[in-house]
Write an enzyme that holds these catalytic residues in place. Sequence first.
Site, PDB file in Angstrom:
ATOM      1  N   ASP A   1     -96.145 -29.676   4.251  1.00 37.76           N
ATOM      2  CA  ASP A   1     -96.210 -28.815   3.007  1.00 37.76           C
ATOM      3  C   ASP A   1     -94.991 -28.018   2.942  1.00 37.76           C
ATOM      4  O   ASP A   1     -94.873 -27.242   4.024  1.00 37.76           O
ATOM      5  CB  ASP A   1     -97.362 -27.974   3.270  1.00 37.76           C
ATOM      6  CG  ASP A   1     -98.745 -28.905   2.890  1.00 37.76           C
ATOM      7  OD1 ASP A   1     -98.794 -29.970   2.349  1.00 37.76           O
ATOM      8  OD2 ASP A   1     -99.743 -28.436   3.352  1.00 37.76           O
TER       9      ASP A   1
ATOM     10  N   ASP B   1    -107.774 -33.939  -5.351  1.00 40.06           N
ATOM     11  CA  ASP B   1    -107.998 -32.863  -4.473  1.00 40.06           C
ATOM     12  C   ASP B   1    -109.377 -32.053  -4.964  1.00 40.06           C
ATOM     13  O   ASP B   1    -109.374 -31.104  -5.746  1.00 40.06           O
ATOM     14  CB  ASP B   1    -106.924 -32.014  -4.611  1.00 40.06           C
ATOM     15  CG  ASP B   1    -105.572 -32.336  -4.256  1.00 40.06           C
ATOM     16  OD1 ASP B   1    -105.534 -32.514  -2.833  1.00 40.06           O
ATOM     17  OD2 ASP B   1    -104.596 -32.421  -4.899  1.00 40.06           O
TER      18      ASP B   1
END
Length: 555
Positions: A242, A402
Amino acid sequence: MAVYLLDYGAGNVRSLVNAVKHLGYDMQVIQSAEDFDKADKIIFPGVGAFSKAVVALQELGYTEPLRRYLAANRPFLGICVGMQCLFEGSEENPEVAGLGVLPGLVRRFSSADKTVPHMGWNGVRFLPEGQRWTGVDTTAETSAYYFVHSFAVPYTADAPVAGVTLAVTDYGNETFVSAVRRGRIFATQFHPEKSGYAGLRLLRTFLTATAGDEGMPATTLAPGSPLATRTRLTKRVIACLDVRANDHGDLVVTKGDQYDVRVAAEDGGHVRNLGKPVDLTHRYFNEGADEICLLNITSFRNSPLADQPMLEVLRRASESVFVPLTIGGGIRDLVDPDGTPRSALEVASIYFRSGADKVSIGGDAVLAAEAYYASGGQCTGTSAIEQIARPYGSQAVVVSIDPRRVYVDSPEAAGAHRANVVQPAQPGPNGETWCWYQCTVHGGREARDLDARQLAVAVEALGAGELLVNCVDQDGTGLGFDHALLRNIRDAVRIPVVASSGAGCAAHFSNVFRVCDVDAALAAGIFHRREVAIAAVKEQLHRDGVPVREAEATL
């Protein structure tokens, strides 16, 4: 030696150029028909649709010069679609004829017993002595190579292509041609530039071969198992980074629980910094990661095309990381701050040209799925998924799912989502034993009236080639992957599924592969903080009988 790249505008050719440079050679790009006569060796990589490659060659005026080059038996290496173009045609685009240099047709895999695309690391096995190169050392090490394709040339002993087939690979109940050789023409269905050190050895062999070698030395490919033993697609272990800007404007790799990437206020409230992106990609390649995923979690608030630091991370990573790279964040139609419109295809294209092999689409896929259902299941061709999959192939498009759990007392309480209710491993806050998985956008901050299974079905229909499934509630828990969610998604689609969120130990990877039959599993924080090593994960998988690629340390 003049090594030329035949680039018709395919996707990621930067990785191939970097691999050749890593081996000590420069490669020039063919820019005119006259360059074919200048070349000592030509490499023809291909990504995406068969017709795009063939038509592009015609439009560039390269078809006939290439045919003459091949007819003269001059050194040539075709990769993936670059191999498929050598054949007579493909089921992918029946109206477009191939070069016809090799006999046979390219056909689509059946998805009856497996996921399609065929994506990941698989072995090769050589044909009997009379049908392969004389002198191949069948006692050499076993190597796996990276494949990513939905179409291939089927192999049988009486197939037209049998006489030029060097190696075959098995996938499900099908056997296909994975390497061919005729004279000094050599081609592979797999990507050597994405196959780690095994692939670099193949490229080095092609580059160093002399005329006396008749094109390629015998040690080009490390043989797979004996002919009687079928090859197996291995399970992939993926490292995820990330990436975002910290408070000083520097790009860092970060990690937080459920998207909260800042430390506590009493500790300064700054963005967690777990390392530099390029350094970590190199580390994970050397530690044996099968793929690396870079997610820009700031989502390119202005324009991905203007985000030069992130593009530079990708370019630099691809210089010495020879496994697939996926990038995500901001893959959508957008408008630059100066008012210039940018299509999702334009955004994806610059990533591919900078070194990415796949792009990951998140929130925009949710909106596309909602439009898909609102239109009665119509594919309009306008979504980011369709724009990118059409020229680059479905294998280039990953959709990140998600969702959050919505707990209910019974399936009926889920209303319109009752058909997709499951029983999670953990009960809800009030003891609920049922839940459905609600899709989110904007980094998990906004919920939509769409469940994860509905999203998976829709994006597969729109052309996505892989799903990255991440349960927001499981993120950072270290309790293992969300099996209930993953089984629900796995049962709904026939494309590869990657498990994400919740891994806390090596055993969690074995469990998710055995219980959920996913194709890959991904982790971030536990790798960054060295709580679990990639090597330890692979050792655990090997002990538990899960097929896995063994990393090779050097050339």
